[in-house]
Design a protein around this motif. Structure first.
Motif, short mmCIF file in Angstrom:
data_model
loop_
_atom_site.label_atom_id
_atom_site.label_comp_id
_atom_site.label_asym_id
_atom_site.label_seq_id
_atom_site.Cartn_x
_atom_site.Cartn_y
_atom_site.Cartn_z
N GLN A 188 5.92 -10.46 -0.78
CA GLN A 188 5.26 -9.35 0.19
C GLN A 188 4.94 -10.08 1.58
O GLN A 188 5.09 -9.45 2.60
CB GLN A 188 3.96 -8.74 -0.50
CG GLN A 188 4.44 -8.23 -1.80
CD GLN A 188 3.29 -6.99 -2.05
OE1 GLN A 188 3.68 -5.90 -2.13
NE2 GLN A 188 2.31 -7.33 -2.59
N LEU A 235 -3.35 3.75 4.62
CA LEU A 235 -1.90 4.21 4.60
C LEU A 235 -1.49 4.59 5.86
O LEU A 235 -0.83 4.01 6.54
CB LEU A 235 -1.55 4.87 3.34
CG LEU A 235 -1.28 4.31 1.87
CD1 LEU A 235 -1.32 5.34 1.09
CD2 LEU A 235 -0.38 3.33 1.91
N ASP A 237 1.16 -0.95 4.15
CA ASP A 237 2.26 -0.76 3.38
C ASP A 237 1.94 -0.73 1.79
O ASP A 237 2.42 -0.15 1.06
CB ASP A 237 3.27 -1.88 3.50
CG ASP A 237 3.90 -1.70 5.10
OD1 ASP A 237 4.09 -0.58 5.63
OD2 ASP A 237 3.85 -2.66 5.62
N ARG A 238 0.76 -1.68 1.65
CA ARG A 238 0.21 -1.69 0.06
C ARG A 238 -1.26 -1.77 0.20
O ARG A 238 -1.80 -2.51 1.07
CB ARG A 238 0.78 -2.88 -0.38
CG ARG A 238 2.45 -2.93 -0.92
CD ARG A 238 2.67 -2.12 -1.87
NE ARG A 238 1.94 -1.98 -3.13
CZ ARG A 238 2.35 -2.56 -4.26
NH1 ARG A 238 3.60 -3.13 -4.35
NH2 ARG A 238 1.72 -2.25 -5.11
N GLN A 246 -3.88 8.55 -5.44
CA GLN A 246 -2.52 8.43 -5.98
C GLN A 246 -1.86 9.77 -5.89
O GLN A 246 -0.76 10.26 -5.50
CB GLN A 246 -2.33 7.67 -7.03
CG GLN A 246 -2.67 6.37 -7.03
CD GLN A 246 -2.50 5.52 -8.50
OE1 GLN A 246 -2.80 5.91 -9.42
NE2 GLN A 246 -1.93 4.29 -8.19
N GLU A 282 5.31 6.77 -2.85
CA GLU A 282 5.22 6.07 -4.04
C GLU A 282 3.64 6.00 -4.22
O GLU A 282 2.86 5.31 -3.73
CB GLU A 282 5.95 4.81 -4.16
CG GLU A 282 7.32 4.73 -3.56
CD GLU A 282 7.45 4.87 -2.26
OE1 GLU A 282 6.58 4.72 -1.44
OE2 GLU A 282 8.88 4.33 -1.84
N GLN A 327 2.38 4.11 -6.38
CA GLN A 327 2.09 2.54 -6.64
C GLN A 327 1.76 1.97 -5.36
O GLN A 327 1.32 0.64 -5.56
CB GLN A 327 3.18 1.90 -7.30
CG GLN A 327 3.72 2.58 -8.63
CD GLN A 327 4.36 3.76 -8.53
OE1 GLN A 327 4.82 4.32 -7.50
NE2 GLN A 327 5.14 4.15 -9.71
N ARG A 328 2.08 2.46 -4.18
CA ARG A 328 1.62 1.91 -3.10
C ARG A 328 -0.11 1.76 -2.98
O ARG A 328 -0.52 0.96 -2.31
CB ARG A 328 2.05 2.60 -1.87
CG ARG A 328 3.41 2.57 -1.59
CD ARG A 328 3.67 3.07 -0.09
NE ARG A 328 5.22 3.19 0.09
CZ ARG A 328 6.03 2.09 0.71
NH1 ARG A 328 5.26 1.16 1.11
NH2 ARG A 328 7.09 2.29 0.96
N GLU A 352 -2.97 0.49 -5.30
CA GLU A 352 -2.88 -0.14 -6.73
C GLU A 352 -4.32 -0.89 -7.16
O GLU A 352 -5.11 -1.08 -6.39
CB GLU A 352 -1.80 -1.42 -6.96
CG GLU A 352 -1.74 -1.89 -8.33
CD GLU A 352 -0.59 -2.85 -8.21
OE1 GLU A 352 0.33 -2.72 -7.54
OE2 GLU A 352 -0.78 -3.76 -9.44
N PHE A 410 8.45 -2.53 -2.48
CA PHE A 410 8.53 -1.40 -1.71
C PHE A 410 8.66 -2.12 -0.17
O PHE A 410 8.19 -3.00 0.12
CB PHE A 410 7.24 -0.35 -1.42
CG PHE A 410 7.00 0.19 -2.59
CD1 PHE A 410 7.55 1.16 -3.10
CD2 PHE A 410 5.69 -0.33 -3.43
CE1 PHE A 410 7.34 1.58 -4.64
CE2 PHE A 410 5.41 0.17 -4.58
CZ PHE A 410 6.25 1.29 -5.27
N ASN A 437 5.98 1.41 4.69
CA ASN A 437 5.40 2.61 4.52
C ASN A 437 5.99 3.65 5.46
O ASN A 437 5.78 3.50 6.69
CB ASN A 437 3.88 2.51 4.37
CG ASN A 437 3.30 3.96 4.58
OD1 ASN A 437 3.66 4.85 4.39
ND2 ASN A 437 1.66 3.64 4.94
#
Ligand code: SF4
Ligand code: SF4
Lengths: 307, 176, 222
Positions: free
Chosen positions: B3, B57, B62-63, B91, B100, B102-103, B105, B131, B134
């Motif tokens: 990442q 986000l 992105d995560r 989520q 997604e 899962q972004r 977590e 991923f 975003n």
């Protein structure tokens, strides 16, 4: 004046009454009703017609009653408060009387969420006790709710239902008392499989002296199979099928289960005949009307008295 | 590719009970990666709000990770359980817009691991970049969504002033 | 309080599809209390809408505001002067709030983002239960403060029906039978005598007699 209600005449003469249930079809064909009527005719005193039972749309109870009447039977019009408000209910009561229907059974009805119209608006403008009271007022005082006078009162023998097996048990007999106070003249009970519980309930009913104020008809539904017994025990609201009945059904091979179901029904009827304060039986052979004559003969309730 | 090399923007919300020295420990990474990494210490992970996660986000992450203390170890008893439910709720929301889930977590730490916050961050950065960037983040510099505005109620006749972003991530403030 | 739940995003998107400048307007009262239309939820929805538009390559502008009460003119007035800058107001108020905005701002498009549900009680964190249908003629005094209109699935005044089993309602094995509760509480209060009464039918005209009800009090008017 001799009443037109055969059910009333039978009960007043002190006979052990027999009524049966007839479910109208999910369609407009009158033949279904007529043939069910033919099967039952002569074997029962009166026939209850269910009112969109379990919230499933069927041919109307009133129309089916008229068809049965034409066949020479004495119909009992079942009326639930689920689908009609007080205007429609009172109007239908007048209509039923005008069409020669002489018995009405007042109930709140299964909740609409059980049926095939779960999105329907449940009306429940009045409840079953209130319906009993208002029919009684219409008949005896010739007035509708609010006091307006009727040009001609309806002539109806007024019934209600009781479930000895629902909770809270201690209150069940008291609630029956309320129905009697509201004006119920006959009572048909939920299907009886648990005789011990039924007798406990009857003890309370007798303690309150209700058996002398109202005719009580015990409910009988012959079991068709062990599966049906299990289903009723688990899935049907307000039903009490004890394990011993389920096990007894299971103990015989599948093809003999219907006969076993009839046997249990006969034994229950015998017990009810012995019970003080029970004035008859109400047989609800669900989609199995053919079984009724056999059951009635075997239970020595045939021939029916001439009244 | 991991990442870090993928150049992803990472936002880390974490329970500050996890690292008594978190303030100092995260400095090196912050200097190294600049706006690509953001830390938000929480007095308890139960203080996380779905809105924090969405705003992260929206403003460029992105995560987003939410690091919570080990099961049964929450200083405020049930904070980490609540954190789990809030994350699940967020989520669900991003799934509704097609992002997604899962972004976002949840990272539950284990009893007795003594990792510092920067060690944990390194671990996360070293993970495979599952991923890409975003696609829902808004244009503009990270930390500022040019379109996100909260209006303050106004009196009639003074219709002009828009206030800035309500939740300003660029200040790296603690949510209390 | 009045409870509500947010509509599915797909339905909201469909409603606002024709518009570019959107004001998401929350309410800080009941719907904030039940976490469906307060400031946080305004933020969540606005954020989701912006990200959604971004992902689909649409250009929209979404702004946020939360009024203390959306159903009272004094608070609605805070929007005066702002509404003109938007194509549409997406209200996170209850049905009364949405309609109040529309009443005040004639000609402005106001859309509901919530499904208003019921008058209820916060039973525990995250659990709200309906317990009043605002019948206009409260009878709780006879029924041990358990509303049979609301909490009995059949609205029975002379219950319980034959489906009550183990204290649960026939319609829902998770829902308590209102009549079981009534009987238990009357028993505790030593008022089982109230159960002997045959209660007459309700006067529904007090709830829905002549269209919308109103309360008008001289002493409160200016
Ligand atoms: S009786 Fe009427 S006013 Fe009272 S709680 Fe029930 S619905 Fe509400
Ligand atoms: S089970 Fe109880 S709550 Fe449910 S409909 Fe019957 S009386 Fe009402």
């Amino acid at each position: 004046m001799k009443t037109d209600s055969r059910l009333k005449r039978v009960l007043e003469k002190g006979h052990f009454a027999v009524t049966a249930e007839c479910g109208p079809p999910k369609g407009a064909d009158p033949k279904v009703i007529k043939s069910k009527g033919k099967i039952l005719k002569g074997f029962v005193d009166s026939v209850n017609v269910t009112d969109n039972q379990t919230g499933v749309v069927r041919l109307s109870s009133l129309a089916a009653c008229v068809l049965l009447k034409k066949e020479g039977l004495d119909p009992v019009l079942q009326m639930t408060t689920r689908d009609r408000n007080r205007i429609a209910l009172q109007s239908d009561i007048l209509g039923a009387s005008a069409l020669g229907i002489r018995n009405v059974l007042c109930l709140s009805g299964d909740h609409q969420s059980f049926g095939n119209q779960p999105q329907a608006k449940g009306v429940f403008d009045v409840d079953s006790v209130q319906l009993v009271q208002l029919v009684r007022q219409m008949r005896d005082n010739g007035v509708i709710l609010g006091g307006d006078k009727l040009s001609e009162p309806p002539r109806l023998f007024i019934g209600a239902v009781a479930n000895p097996f629902a909770d809270p048990f201690a209150y069940r007999a008291i609630r029956l008392g309320k129905k009697v106070a509201a004006g119920a003249e006959f009572i048909q009970t939920q299907c009886i499989y648990n005789l011990t519980r039924f007798n406990e309930w009857m003890d309370k009913v007798r303690d309150l002296g209700l058996d002398e104020k109202v005719y009580i008809l015990g409910g009988i539904t012959p079991l068709k199979s062990a599966r049906m017994a299990e289903f009723m025990s688990k899935q049907v609201a307000g039903m009490d099928v004890p394990d011993e009945i389920i096990n007894r059904m299971k103990s015989v091979p599948a093809r003999e289960q219907r006969q076993e179901g009839i046997k249990i029904a006969i034994e229950t009827i015998q017990a009810l005949k012995e019970a003080r304060g029970v004035h008859g039986v109400h047989i609800m052979a669900i989609e199995w009307e053919e079984a009724v004559p056999q059951l009635i003969e075997a239970a020595k309730l045939f021939p029916r008295p001439q009244v | 590719m991991d990442q870090k090399s993928a150049g992803l923007n990472i936002t880390i919300f974490f329970c500050q009970q996890l690292d008594a020295n978190q303030d100092a420990n995260r400095r090196v990474l912050e200097r190294e990666l600049g706006s690509r990494i953001k830390f938000f210490p929480l007095p308890c992970s139960g203080r996380i709000e779905p809105l924090h996660l969405l705003r992260a986000l929206e403003t460029g992450a992105d995560r987003v990770y939410l690091i919570i203390c080990p099961e049964g170890a929450c200083r405020y008893r049930e904070g980490n359980l609540r954190a789990r439910k809030r994350l699940a709720f967020a989520q669900g929301l991003i799934e509704e817009i097609g992002l997604e889930p899962q972004r976002l977590e949840l990272i539950q730490t284990t009893q007795g691991d003594q990792l510092t916050i920067d060690q944990r961050a390194h671990d996360l950065l070293a993970r495979k970049a599952a991923f890409g960037p975003n696609p829902a983040k808004l244009q503009g510099s990270r930390g500022q969504a040019n379109n996100a505005r909260t209006l303050e109620p106004m009196n009639p006749g003074t219709p002009d002033v828009y206030q800035g972003v309500h939740y300003d991530y660029s200040g790296k403030k603690t949510f209390i | 309080m009045i409870t509500a739940e947010r509509k599915p995003l797909s339905e909201i998107k469909e409603m606002i599809a024709p518009y570019k400048k959107i004001l998401v307007a929350g309410c800080g009262s009941c719907v904030a209390e039940c976490a469906s239309g307060g400031e946080k939820e305004v933020g969540l929805l606005a954020s989701a809408l912006r990200m959604d538009a971004k992902m689909e390559g649409r250009k929209i502008e979404v702004n946020e505001i939360t009024l203390d009460r959306q159903c009272v003119y004094e608070f609605i007035d805070q929007l005066t002067g702002l509404v003109g800058q938007f194509d549409v107001i997406l209200s996170l108020g209850c049905g009364a709030g949405v309609q109040a905005l529309a009443d005040v701002f004639a000609g402005v498009i106001i859309l509901p983002a919530l499904n208003t549900a019921f008058i209820g009680q916060t039973k525990e964190a995250g659990l709200w239960i309906e317990n009043c249908r605002a019948c206009g003629d409260c009878k709780l005094g006879y029924f041990a403060a358990v509303c049979p209109i609301t909490r009995c699935a059949k609205g029975l005044f002379n219950g319980p029906c034959g489906g009550s089993k183990d204290g649960k309602c026939e319609t829902d094995p998770d829902a308590p039978c209102a009549w079981q509760l009534i009987i238990e509480r009357l028993d505790k209060a030593g008022r089982l005598d109230l159960l002997q009464n045959v209660y007459p039918p309700a006067d529904w005209s007090k709830q829905q007699g002549k269209g919308p009800r109103k309360i008008h009090r001289e002493d409160q008017s200016i």
